[in-house]
Scaffold this motif. Structure first.
Motif, PDB file in Angstrom:
ATOM      1  N   LEU A 135       0.818  -1.206   0.000  1.00 17.36           N
ATOM      2  CA  LEU A 135       0.000   0.000   0.000  1.00 17.36           C
ATOM      3  C   LEU A 135       0.857   1.263   0.000  1.00 17.36           C
ATOM      4  O   LEU A 135       0.510   2.269  -0.631  1.00 17.36           O
ATOM      5  N   SER A 136       1.980   1.220   0.702  1.00 15.55           N
ATOM      6  CA  SER A 136       2.872   2.377   0.737  1.00 15.55           C
ATOM      7  C   SER A 136       3.451   2.661  -0.637  1.00 15.55           C
ATOM      8  O   SER A 136       3.517   3.825  -1.072  1.00 15.55           O
ATOM      9  N   ASP A 137       3.872   1.608  -1.360  1.00 16.98           N
ATOM     10  CA  ASP A 137       4.366   1.807  -2.725  1.00 16.98           C
ATOM     11  C   ASP A 137       3.281   2.407  -3.611  1.00 16.98           C
ATOM     12  O   ASP A 137       3.539   3.327  -4.407  1.00 16.98           O
ATOM     13  N   PRO A 147       8.952   4.640  -5.081  1.00 20.20           N
ATOM     14  CA  PRO A 147       8.476   3.647  -4.101  1.00 20.20           C
ATOM     15  C   PRO A 147       9.487   3.491  -2.979  1.00 20.20           C
ATOM     16  O   PRO A 147      10.584   4.074  -3.027  1.00 20.20           O
ATOM     17  N   GLU A 148       9.148   2.716  -1.980  1.00 22.40           N
ATOM     18  CA  GLU A 148      10.046   2.525  -0.856  1.00 22.40           C
ATOM     19  C   GLU A 148      11.379   1.943  -1.324  1.00 22.40           C
ATOM     20  O   GLU A 148      11.434   1.174  -2.278  1.00 22.40           O
ATOM     21  N   SER A 149      12.438   2.332  -0.617  1.00 17.69           N
ATOM     22  CA  SER A 149      13.774   1.870  -1.012  1.00 17.69           C
ATOM     23  C   SER A 149      13.929   0.359  -0.806  1.00 17.69           C
ATOM     24  O   SER A 149      14.672  -0.304  -1.525  1.00 17.69           O
ATOM     25  N   ILE A 150      13.222  -0.188   0.199  1.00 14.75           N
ATOM     26  CA  ILE A 150      13.235  -1.632   0.411  1.00 14.75           C
ATOM     27  C   ILE A 150      12.258  -2.272  -0.573  1.00 14.75           C
ATOM     28  O   ILE A 150      11.057  -1.994  -0.528  1.00 14.75           O
ATOM     29  N   ARG A 151      12.756  -3.101  -1.445  1.00 14.70           N
ATOM     30  CA  ARG A 151      11.923  -3.713  -2.464  1.00 14.70           C
ATOM     31  C   ARG A 151      11.374  -5.061  -1.968  1.00 14.70           C
ATOM     32  O   ARG A 151      12.007  -5.741  -1.166  1.00 14.70           O
ATOM     33  N   PRO A 152      10.202  -5.453  -2.447  1.00 17.33           N
ATOM     34  CA  PRO A 152       9.600  -6.713  -1.988  1.00 17.33           C
ATOM     35  C   PRO A 152      10.421  -7.925  -2.418  1.00 17.33           C
ATOM     36  O   PRO A 152      10.950  -7.973  -3.530  1.00 17.33           O
ATOM     37  N   ILE A 153      10.529  -8.893  -1.515  1.00 18.60           N
ATOM     38  CA  ILE A 153      11.212 -10.159  -1.778  1.00 18.60           C
ATOM     39  C   ILE A 153      10.174 -11.267  -1.662  1.00 18.60           C
ATOM     40  O   ILE A 153       9.592 -11.474  -0.593  1.00 18.60           O
ATOM     41  N   PHE A 154       9.920 -11.987  -2.752  1.00 18.72           N
ATOM     42  CA  PHE A 154       8.821 -12.959  -2.778  1.00 18.72           C
ATOM     43  C   PHE A 154       9.260 -14.387  -2.481  1.00 18.72           C
ATOM     44  O   PHE A 154       8.472 -15.192  -2.002  1.00 18.72           O
ATOM     45  N   GLU A 155      10.508 -14.721  -2.801  1.00 16.78           N
ATOM     46  CA  GLU A 155      10.971 -16.101  -2.612  1.00 16.78           C
ATOM     47  C   GLU A 155      10.922 -16.483  -1.132  1.00 16.78           C
ATOM     48  O   GLU A 155      11.262 -15.682  -0.255  1.00 16.78           O
ATOM     49  N   ARG A 156      10.514 -17.730  -0.872  1.00 21.22           N
ATOM     50  CA  ARG A 156      10.383 -18.218   0.496  1.00 21.22           C
ATOM     51  C   ARG A 156      11.173 -19.526   0.598  1.00 21.22           C
ATOM     52  O   ARG A 156      10.636 -20.608   0.383  1.00 21.22           O
TER      53      ARG A 156
END
Length: 426
Positions: A135-137, A147-156
């Protein structure tokens, strides 16, 4: 009006993300945000840009037997906008409400099943922290900001976990999972509890929380207890002292939902899009009528579990156990009569992170209150008589359900404490 939305630049490329057992949380995060005004076209354009960074939300859930996977398929998602000419203005509502007649028409609840878009934020994608990151992005791109400097990481990944400790599943930290019950039984219990209880919403100003925090930190040189510790302790103490007259019925322990991002960049980096939550059970309170003793027990549990060595054991064990109870059709939503659960969003300022540039004017509303289950959010901004918006940034609201014959007793005790500025709290 419904239109199809696609990412400005498709980036999913069909990647498949196998879900962990800890991600098998069925249902969605259903929130309503209210603004003074909106540019719908600008909102849609910003969403297209955001989906390029968040291809998981244009993906689909794949179920193969007991295996759950999200395929980043870069499909389009529906965007629905409606011009409501029946509602003159948004009513004044608390952060958490039980008035489904007002909120429900504005929520298109997600159903976690194949072919359903995940943009509605199926909980299998991630927790509140992941949702707020998205939501912030979206909010920042709506304002033409980066967008936020921390990018989403999807791998688990599981391959970085240590081997599971076979005895760890017997630890108190796994009790909530071990006690999981059939979904049908839990739904029946919730229906009965709903008929026997009423929803209650209690606001605490930043000054009141500061006062409670000062009370638990008096003569306490070892550990600084937080306002959240003090607030949780106050709720428990008030129930024990003013409602639960029988000592055998006292609340003795509490489950605290703890976000484990930040403990280890290797195991849970900041941008991790997943359910990075531990449900930790405190030890028995040394004195269930002491604000300080309860707050200290809560803080001690948090400190003991927020270590990489603990997380290395907890993660593989919780993953296995959650997979097992999901296969059996069970859900970890059962606790003993002397226990309560705190699910706090106090660390997250939803209305700041998704304000679309309308500072201190965005309001959040949501559904979902339960007996002995306390949800905590920051206070919404309010509008004064002059039309100016103000926000008590450090304030909080607690929402839960309580037996009908207890409600007035609890409210009377809380009001008395507020009038006395909590001077008689021990």
């Amino acid at each position: 009006m419904t239109s199809d939305i696609t990412a400005s630049t498709p980036t999913g490329n069909g990647r498949r993300i196998p879900l962990l057992g800890t991600d098998l949380i069925f249902g969605g995060i259903d929130n309503v945000f209210v603004y003074p005004s909106l540019d719908i076209n600008q909102l849609k354009q910003a969403l297209c840009q955001t989906l390029s960074l968040w291809p998981m939300l244009t993906g689909r859930l794949l179920i193969d037997g007991d295996d759950y996977t999200i395929e980043m398929s870069d499909q389009s998602i529906p965007f629905v906008s409606t011009e409501n000419d029946q509602l003159e203005c948004w009513p004044t509502l608390p952060v958490i409400v039980n008035d489904a007649a007002v909120i429900q028409p504005f929520i298109d609840s997600v159903v976690c099943k194949p072919d359903e878009p995940l943009l509605l934020f199926c909980h299998m994608i991630g927790d509140a922290a992941a949702n707020i990151h998205f939501l912030s992005d979206w909010s920042r791109l709506y304002q033409h900001l980066e967008p936020e400097s921390i990018r989403p990481i999807f791998e688990r990944e599981r391959n970085m976990w240590k081997k599971e400790n076979d005895e760890f599943h017997l630890s108190p930290s796994m009790k909530l999972i071990r006690n999981g019950d059939k979904r049908e039984s839990i739904l029946a219990r919730l229906v009965q509890e709903y008929s026997e209880t009423e929803s209650i919403n209690i606001p605490f100003s930043s000054a009141q929380l500061a006062k409670l925090q000062s009370l638990v930190n008096e003569n306490n040189s070892k550990t600084m207890l937080t306002s959240q510790d003090a607030l949780n302790a106050y709720i428990i103490r008030t129930l024990n002292k003013h409602i639960l007259n029988n000592v055998d019925d006292y609340i003795r322990r509490a489950y605290i939902l703890i976000n484990f991002r930040g403990i280890s960049d290797r195991l849970a980096p900041a941008g991790r899009v997943a359910n990075s939550l531990m449900q930790m059970l405190t030890d028995d309170f040394s004195d269930p009528l002491s604000l300080k003793a309860i707050a200290q027990a809560i803080r001690q549990t948090i400190q003991e579990t927020r270590h990489e060595s603990f997380l290395e054991q907890w993660l593989p064990t919780a993953d296995r156990m959650m997979n097992e109870i999901t296969k059996e059709g069970r859900v970890n939503f059962v606790w003993d009569k002397n226990e309560v659960v705190f699910n706090s969003n106090f660390k997250y300022d939803w209305t700041d992170r998704f304000d679309l540039g309308m500072n201190n004017q965005c309001r959040l509303h949501t559904l979902g209150t339960y007996k002995a289950y306390f949800r905590i959010f920051r206070l919404n901004p309010v509008r004064n008589e002059n039309g100016d918006w103000t926000k008590d940034i450090g304030g909080a609201e607690v929402a839960f359900r309580i037996p009908k014959d207890w409600k007035n007793k609890f409210l009377d005790a809380w009001k008395k404490d507020v009038e006395e500025n909590f001077v008689n709290i021990e």
